[in-house]
Design a protein around this motif. Structure first.
Motif, PDB file in Angstrom:
ATOM      1  N   VAL A  81     -13.896  10.875  -7.072  1.00 34.88           N
ATOM      2  CA  VAL A  81     -13.074  10.532  -8.236  1.00 34.88           C
ATOM      3  C   VAL A  81     -11.620  10.346  -7.810  1.00 34.88           C
ATOM      4  O   VAL A  81     -10.962   9.368  -8.199  1.00 34.88           O
ATOM      5  CB  VAL A  81     -13.204  11.609  -9.331  1.00 34.88           C
ATOM      6  CG1 VAL A  81     -12.150  11.441 -10.417  1.00 34.88           C
ATOM      7  CG2 VAL A  81     -14.601  11.587  -9.930  1.00 34.88           C
ATOM      8  N   LEU A  82     -11.099  11.256  -6.990  1.00 40.09           N
ATOM      9  CA  LEU A  82      -9.712  11.143  -6.550  1.00 40.09           C
ATOM     10  C   LEU A  82      -9.508   9.912  -5.664  1.00 40.09           C
ATOM     11  O   LEU A  82      -8.479   9.231  -5.774  1.00 40.09           O
ATOM     12  CB  LEU A  82      -9.289  12.412  -5.813  1.00 40.09           C
ATOM     13  CG  LEU A  82      -9.079  13.643  -6.687  1.00 40.09           C
ATOM     14  CD1 LEU A  82      -8.773  14.855  -5.835  1.00 40.09           C
ATOM     15  CD2 LEU A  82      -7.991  13.403  -7.705  1.00 40.09           C
ATOM     16  N   MET A  83     -10.451   9.624  -4.798  1.00 42.42           N
ATOM     17  CA  MET A  83     -10.325   8.421  -3.960  1.00 42.42           C
ATOM     18  C   MET A  83     -10.347   7.160  -4.819  1.00 42.42           C
ATOM     19  O   MET A  83      -9.583   6.223  -4.583  1.00 42.42           O
ATOM     20  CB  MET A  83     -11.448   8.365  -2.918  1.00 42.42           C
ATOM     21  CG  MET A  83     -11.276   9.322  -1.770  1.00 42.42           C
ATOM     22  SD  MET A  83      -9.831   8.903  -0.793  1.00 42.42           S
ATOM     23  CE  MET A  83      -8.824  10.325  -1.035  1.00 42.42           C
ATOM     24  N   GLY A  84     -11.204   7.131  -5.804  1.00 39.85           N
ATOM     25  CA  GLY A  84     -11.240   5.996  -6.730  1.00 39.85           C
ATOM     26  C   GLY A  84      -9.932   5.858  -7.475  1.00 39.85           C
ATOM     27  O   GLY A  84      -9.421   4.744  -7.665  1.00 39.85           O
ATOM     28  N   TYR A  85      -9.354   6.970  -7.905  1.00 34.43           N
ATOM     29  CA  TYR A  85      -8.076   6.955  -8.609  1.00 34.43           C
ATOM     30  C   TYR A  85      -6.956   6.459  -7.700  1.00 34.43           C
ATOM     31  O   TYR A  85      -6.110   5.661  -8.114  1.00 34.43           O
ATOM     32  CB  TYR A  85      -7.771   8.349  -9.154  1.00 34.43           C
ATOM     33  CG  TYR A  85      -6.493   8.435  -9.936  1.00 34.43           C
ATOM     34  CD1 TYR A  85      -6.373   7.791 -11.161  1.00 34.43           C
ATOM     35  CD2 TYR A  85      -5.405   9.150  -9.458  1.00 34.43           C
ATOM     36  CE1 TYR A  85      -5.199   7.852 -11.890  1.00 34.43           C
ATOM     37  CE2 TYR A  85      -4.226   9.230 -10.176  1.00 34.43           C
ATOM     38  CZ  TYR A  85      -4.125   8.576 -11.395  1.00 34.43           C
ATOM     39  OH  TYR A  85      -2.958   8.641 -12.108  1.00 34.43           O
ATOM     40  N   ILE A  86      -6.951   6.916  -6.467  1.00 36.46           N
ATOM     41  CA  ILE A  86      -5.927   6.470  -5.512  1.00 36.46           C
ATOM     42  C   ILE A  86      -6.054   4.976  -5.244  1.00 36.46           C
ATOM     43  O   ILE A  86      -5.050   4.252  -5.225  1.00 36.46           O
ATOM     44  CB  ILE A  86      -6.011   7.291  -4.199  1.00 36.46           C
ATOM     45  CG1 ILE A  86      -5.535   8.723  -4.459  1.00 36.46           C
ATOM     46  CG2 ILE A  86      -5.209   6.646  -3.079  1.00 36.46           C
ATOM     47  CD1 ILE A  86      -5.768   9.671  -3.311  1.00 36.46           C
ATOM     48  N   VAL A  87      -7.273   4.498  -5.058  1.00 40.10           N
ATOM     49  CA  VAL A  87      -7.486   3.049  -4.851  1.00 40.10           C
ATOM     50  C   VAL A  87      -7.025   2.276  -6.070  1.00 40.10           C
ATOM     51  O   VAL A  87      -6.364   1.234  -5.963  1.00 40.10           O
ATOM     52  CB  VAL A  87      -8.963   2.767  -4.508  1.00 40.10           C
ATOM     53  CG1 VAL A  87      -9.273   1.265  -4.579  1.00 40.10           C
ATOM     54  CG2 VAL A  87      -9.317   3.332  -3.144  1.00 40.10           C
ATOM     55  N   TRP A  88      -7.331   2.750  -7.244  1.00 45.55           N
ATOM     56  CA  TRP A  88      -6.906   2.092  -8.484  1.00 45.55           C
ATOM     57  C   TRP A  88      -5.372   2.050  -8.570  1.00 45.55           C
ATOM     58  O   TRP A  88      -4.782   1.039  -8.944  1.00 45.55           O
ATOM     59  CB  TRP A  88      -7.509   2.810  -9.694  1.00 45.55           C
ATOM     60  CG  TRP A  88      -7.066   2.228 -10.990  1.00 45.55           C
ATOM     61  CD1 TRP A  88      -7.507   1.108 -11.592  1.00 45.55           C
ATOM     62  CD2 TRP A  88      -6.037   2.759 -11.827  1.00 45.55           C
ATOM     63  NE1 TRP A  88      -6.834   0.906 -12.767  1.00 45.55           N
ATOM     64  CE2 TRP A  88      -5.916   1.902 -12.936  1.00 45.55           C
ATOM     65  CE3 TRP A  88      -5.219   3.879 -11.760  1.00 45.55           C
ATOM     66  CZ2 TRP A  88      -5.007   2.133 -13.963  1.00 45.55           C
ATOM     67  CZ3 TRP A  88      -4.305   4.110 -12.767  1.00 45.55           C
ATOM     68  CH2 TRP A  88      -4.219   3.228 -13.863  1.00 45.55           C
ATOM     69  N   LEU A  89      -4.730   3.204  -8.237  1.00 42.86           N
ATOM     70  CA  LEU A  89      -3.278   3.239  -8.271  1.00 42.86           C
ATOM     71  C   LEU A  89      -2.669   2.245  -7.270  1.00 42.86           C
ATOM     72  O   LEU A  89      -1.685   1.548  -7.580  1.00 42.86           O
ATOM     73  CB  LEU A  89      -2.765   4.657  -7.947  1.00 42.86           C
ATOM     74  CG  LEU A  89      -2.842   5.680  -9.061  1.00 42.86           C
ATOM     75  CD1 LEU A  89      -2.413   7.042  -8.544  1.00 42.86           C
ATOM     76  CD2 LEU A  89      -1.981   5.267 -10.231  1.00 42.86           C
ATOM     77  N   MET A  90      -3.260   2.168  -6.096  1.00 44.78           N
ATOM     78  CA  MET A  90      -2.753   1.235  -5.082  1.00 44.78           C
ATOM     79  C   MET A  90      -2.907  -0.220  -5.535  1.00 44.78           C
ATOM     80  O   MET A  90      -2.034  -1.049  -5.296  1.00 44.78           O
ATOM     81  CB  MET A  90      -3.444   1.472  -3.740  1.00 44.78           C
ATOM     82  CG  MET A  90      -3.061   2.805  -3.098  1.00 44.78           C
ATOM     83  SD  MET A  90      -3.996   3.191  -1.643  1.00 44.78           S
ATOM     84  CE  MET A  90      -3.442   1.928  -0.513  1.00 44.78           C
ATOM     85  N   GLN A  91      -4.027  -0.532  -6.176  1.00 45.27           N
ATOM     86  CA  GLN A  91      -4.266  -1.894  -6.653  1.00 45.27           C
ATOM     87  C   GLN A  91      -3.340  -2.243  -7.819  1.00 45.27           C
ATOM     88  O   GLN A  91      -2.872  -3.363  -7.960  1.00 45.27           O
ATOM     89  CB  GLN A  91      -5.730  -2.068  -7.095  1.00 45.27           C
ATOM     90  CG  GLN A  91      -6.707  -1.979  -5.975  1.00 45.27           C
ATOM     91  CD  GLN A  91      -6.575  -3.144  -5.010  1.00 45.27           C
ATOM     92  OE1 GLN A  91      -6.205  -4.254  -5.399  1.00 45.27           O
ATOM     93  NE2 GLN A  91      -6.845  -2.872  -3.746  1.00 45.27           N
ATOM     94  N   THR A  92      -3.113  -1.253  -8.681  1.00 44.57           N
ATOM     95  CA  THR A  92      -2.303  -1.487  -9.868  1.00 44.57           C
ATOM     96  C   THR A  92      -0.820  -1.635  -9.539  1.00 44.57           C
ATOM     97  O   THR A  92      -0.147  -2.515 -10.067  1.00 44.57           O
ATOM     98  CB  THR A  92      -2.495  -0.325 -10.877  1.00 44.57           C
ATOM     99  OG1 THR A  92      -3.876  -0.199 -11.157  1.00 44.57           O
ATOM    100  CG2 THR A  92      -1.741  -0.600 -12.176  1.00 44.57           C
ATOM    101  N   TYR A  93      -0.305  -0.780  -8.674  1.00 38.47           N
ATOM    102  CA  TYR A  93       1.138  -0.763  -8.404  1.00 38.47           C
ATOM    103  C   TYR A  93       1.505  -1.412  -7.074  1.00 38.47           C
ATOM    104  O   TYR A  93       2.600  -1.252  -6.586  1.00 38.47           O
ATOM    105  CB  TYR A  93       1.661   0.679  -8.445  1.00 38.47           C
ATOM    106  CG  TYR A  93       1.543   1.257  -9.827  1.00 38.47           C
ATOM    107  CD1 TYR A  93       2.397   0.833 -10.842  1.00 38.47           C
ATOM    108  CD2 TYR A  93       0.571   2.210 -10.123  1.00 38.47           C
ATOM    109  CE1 TYR A  93       2.290   1.364 -12.105  1.00 38.47           C
ATOM    110  CE2 TYR A  93       0.461   2.732 -11.371  1.00 38.47           C
ATOM    111  CZ  TYR A  93       1.320   2.326 -12.381  1.00 38.47           C
ATOM    112  OH  TYR A  93       1.217   2.827 -13.636  1.00 38.47           O
TER     113      TYR A  93
END
Length: 94
Positions: A81-93
């Protein structure tokens, strides 16, 4: 019945019942006192295989295995879950 039916009426009254109960209690105590006392033997040794953890616990081994498997599964799920969140944050910002 014949042993405790002192008045021979074919029924056990309260006094006869108490007599039977007391006799049973005395017999149980006698059997308990005649049993040999077994010494408790506890041996704690390190496992032969050094890769295994050395755990002393009051819980059975199966319960410990289940507990640690649940903890490992929860940690792995949290990691994903945390890795998915980090990837999402990197893609978003990014």
């Amino acid at each position: 019945m014949t042993r405790f039916d002192t008045n021979k009426d074919g029924e056990i009254d309260q006094e006869e019942w108490e007599s039977a109960r007391l006799a049973a209690q005395l017999q149980a105590q006698q059997i308990y006192l005649e049993r040999p006392v077994e010494q408790a033997v506890s041996i704690i040794t390190k496992p032969d295989i050094s890769q295994r953890p050395f755990i002393i616990s009051v819980y059975p081994q199966k319960r410990l295995i289940k507990k640690y498997c649940q903890i490992a599964f929860s940690a792995f799920t949290l990691y994903l879950v945390l890795m998915g969140y980090i990837v999402w944050l990197m893609q978003t910002y990014h």
